[in-house]
Design an enzyme around this catalytic site. Structure first.
Site, PDB file in Angstrom:
ATOM      1  N   ASP A  19       0.854  -1.174   0.000  1.00  7.01           N
ATOM      2  CA  ASP A  19       0.000   0.000   0.000  1.00  7.01           C
ATOM      3  C   ASP A  19       0.899   1.236   0.000  1.00  7.01           C
ATOM      4  O   ASP A  19       1.867   1.299   0.766  1.00  7.01           O
ATOM      5  CB  ASP A  19      -0.877  -0.012   1.254  1.00  7.01           C
ATOM      6  CG  ASP A  19      -2.163   0.750   1.092  1.00  7.01           C
ATOM      7  OD1 ASP A  19      -2.705   0.772  -0.019  1.00  7.01           O
ATOM      8  OD2 ASP A  19      -2.632   1.323   2.095  1.00  7.01           O
ATOM      9  N   ASP A  32      -4.156   2.491  -4.980  1.00  5.50           N
ATOM     10  CA  ASP A  32      -2.731   2.529  -4.645  1.00  5.50           C
ATOM     11  C   ASP A  32      -2.280   1.230  -3.988  1.00  5.50           C
ATOM     12  O   ASP A  32      -1.290   1.197  -3.274  1.00  5.50           O
ATOM     13  CB  ASP A  32      -2.442   3.710  -3.723  1.00  5.50           C
ATOM     14  CG  ASP A  32      -3.144   3.590  -2.380  1.00  5.50           C
ATOM     15  OD1 ASP A  32      -4.292   3.101  -2.342  1.00  5.50           O
ATOM     16  OD2 ASP A  32      -2.550   3.966  -1.355  1.00  5.50           O
TER      17      ASP A  32
END
Length: 195
Positions: free
Chosen positions: A74, A117
């Site tokens: 992440d 993301d």
């Protein structure tokens, strides 16, 4: 004799026509197979990064076997990057991260942009080597001079790693890697968590 010759020439001519038809059909099959492969690649690729997409993730998660590992990644505070610098800068960040992930994959490993993301990396190694790969990726991203994209920009990654256990379903592997990812985030980000 002339009739025999005409018959023979006619048969040769028909044979030539049949071969041309067979060649055209073979070329058409090759073209169709190439188009199918291209469509399949497009359906399993992320348009922005060129990595695999969620569809490919779903295919791969159920194919992971013992000896392999799943790394979930992440981008820390990615929303702030988009809000502060622009979505264009955010897209460039994702592209740079994708390039780093791709460069750390061996031929039997797959990097995926899971969504937004979030990335996933299917590694064909056990936990010890997967940890080393993850830490290399994390350090490369942290050490990169992000000022070349935008002055003041910094990018770090939080990661969760799980090694596949014998007979473990893909969903359980994902849940364990995801739980480790959230440990990394809660523990201050810019780190790897694994058990």
């Amino acid at each position: 004799m002339l009739d025999s010759l005409r018959t023979h020439v006619g048969a040769l001519w028909q044979l030539r026509l049949d071969r041309r038809t067979m060649l055209r059909q073979a070329y058409r099959r090759v073209e169709l197979e190439a188009a199918r492969a291209s469509a399949d690649l497009a359906a399993t690729s992320d348009a922005l990064t060129g990595l695999g997409n969620r569809r490919m993730f779903d295919r791969r998660i159920n194919a992971v076997t013992a000896g392999g590992s799943l790394l979930l990644i992440d981008v820390d505070h990615f929303k702030e990057i988009n809000d502060r610098y622009s979505h264009g800068v955010g897209d460039r960040v994702l592209g740079e991260i994708a390039a780093v992930l791709r460069s750390h994959c061996r031929h039997d490993e797959v990097a995926i942009r899971f969504g937004g993301d979030e990335f996933a990396l299917f590694l064909a190694t056990g936990e010890k080597e997967a940890r080393q790969v993850a830490e290399r990726i994390r350090r490369v991203i942290q050490a990169r001079d992000w000022n070349t994209i935008m002055p003041g920009l910094t990018v770090t990654l939080s990661m969760g790693l799980a090694a596949c256990r014998p007979g473990e379903p893909g969903r359980n592997l994902y849940d364990r890697a995801d739980a480790h990812l959230y440990v990394a985030k809660r523990s201050g980000r810019n780190q790897l968590a694994a058990a």
